[in-house]
Design an enzyme around this catalytic site. Structure first.
Site, PDB file in Angstrom:
ATOM      1  N   ARG A  10      52.862  43.149   6.266  1.00  0.00           N
ATOM      2  CA  ARG A  10      53.062  42.476   7.560  1.00  0.00           C
ATOM      3  C   ARG A  10      51.756  41.935   8.139  1.00  0.00           C
ATOM      4  O   ARG A  10      51.771  41.273   9.167  1.00  0.00           O
ATOM      5  CB  ARG A  10      53.722  43.425   8.553  1.00  0.00           C
ATOM      6  N   CYS A  11      50.634  42.203   7.473  1.00  0.00           N
ATOM      7  CA  CYS A  11      49.314  41.780   7.960  1.00  0.00           C
ATOM      8  C   CYS A  11      48.889  40.494   7.256  1.00  0.00           C
ATOM      9  O   CYS A  11      48.800  40.441   6.023  1.00  0.00           O
ATOM     10  CB  CYS A  11      48.308  42.902   7.699  1.00  0.00           C
ATOM     11  N   GLY A  12      48.576  39.475   8.032  1.00  0.00           N
ATOM     12  CA  GLY A  12      48.158  38.193   7.466  1.00  0.00           C
ATOM     13  C   GLY A  12      46.875  38.293   6.664  1.00  0.00           C
ATOM     14  O   GLY A  12      46.753  37.680   5.589  1.00  0.00           O
ATOM     15  N   ARG A  15      47.717  39.912   3.398  1.00  0.00           N
ATOM     16  CA  ARG A  15      48.426  38.958   2.520  1.00  0.00           C
ATOM     17  C   ARG A  15      47.458  37.940   1.932  1.00  0.00           C
ATOM     18  O   ARG A  15      47.556  37.581   0.752  1.00  0.00           O
ATOM     19  CB  ARG A  15      49.542  38.253   3.288  1.00  0.00           C
TER      20      ARG A  15
END
Length: 112
Positions: A10-12, A15
């Protein structure tokens, strides 16, 4: 080359670091969703030592629970992270060339 990423999907930033690892030719990536499979206190201590940072530097201070650790020892911070892995700043990446807290994600290039 083998790479391990302690990842939060969920962390940009996490990712982005994972995408850089996967785009690098010859890199075999192991993804550990640390929220589902958290590292132990000892594993975290080892990762931070290899990265050259303190547990406090690896603490995700944006989390409300981090405020209670303001004056805590490294040992207490590690115990809190192991018990509540959302407190672990991400992503942590380890290769044979080193370990980094990859904030910003481009720091992953230092160990490729």
């Amino acid at each position: 080359m083998k790479a391990t990423i302690y990842h939060n999907p969920r962390c940009g930033t996490s990712r982005d670091a994972l995408a850089m690892l996967e785009a690098e030719p010859g890199v075999d990536v192991t993804v550990i969703d640390y929220l589902k499979s958290p590292p132990s206190k000892d594993e975290l201590a080892g990762l931070y030592a290899r990265a050259g940072i303190t547990p406090r530097e690896g603490l995700r201070v944006k989390e409300a629970a981090a405020a209670a650790l303001a004056g805590a020892s490294d040992d207490a911070i590690l115990a809190a992270m192991a018990a509540d892995p959302i407190l672990i700043e991400r992503p942590l990446v380890e290769t044979e060339k080193g370990t980094r807290l990859c904030r910003p994600a481009e720091k992953v290039k230092e160990i490729l």
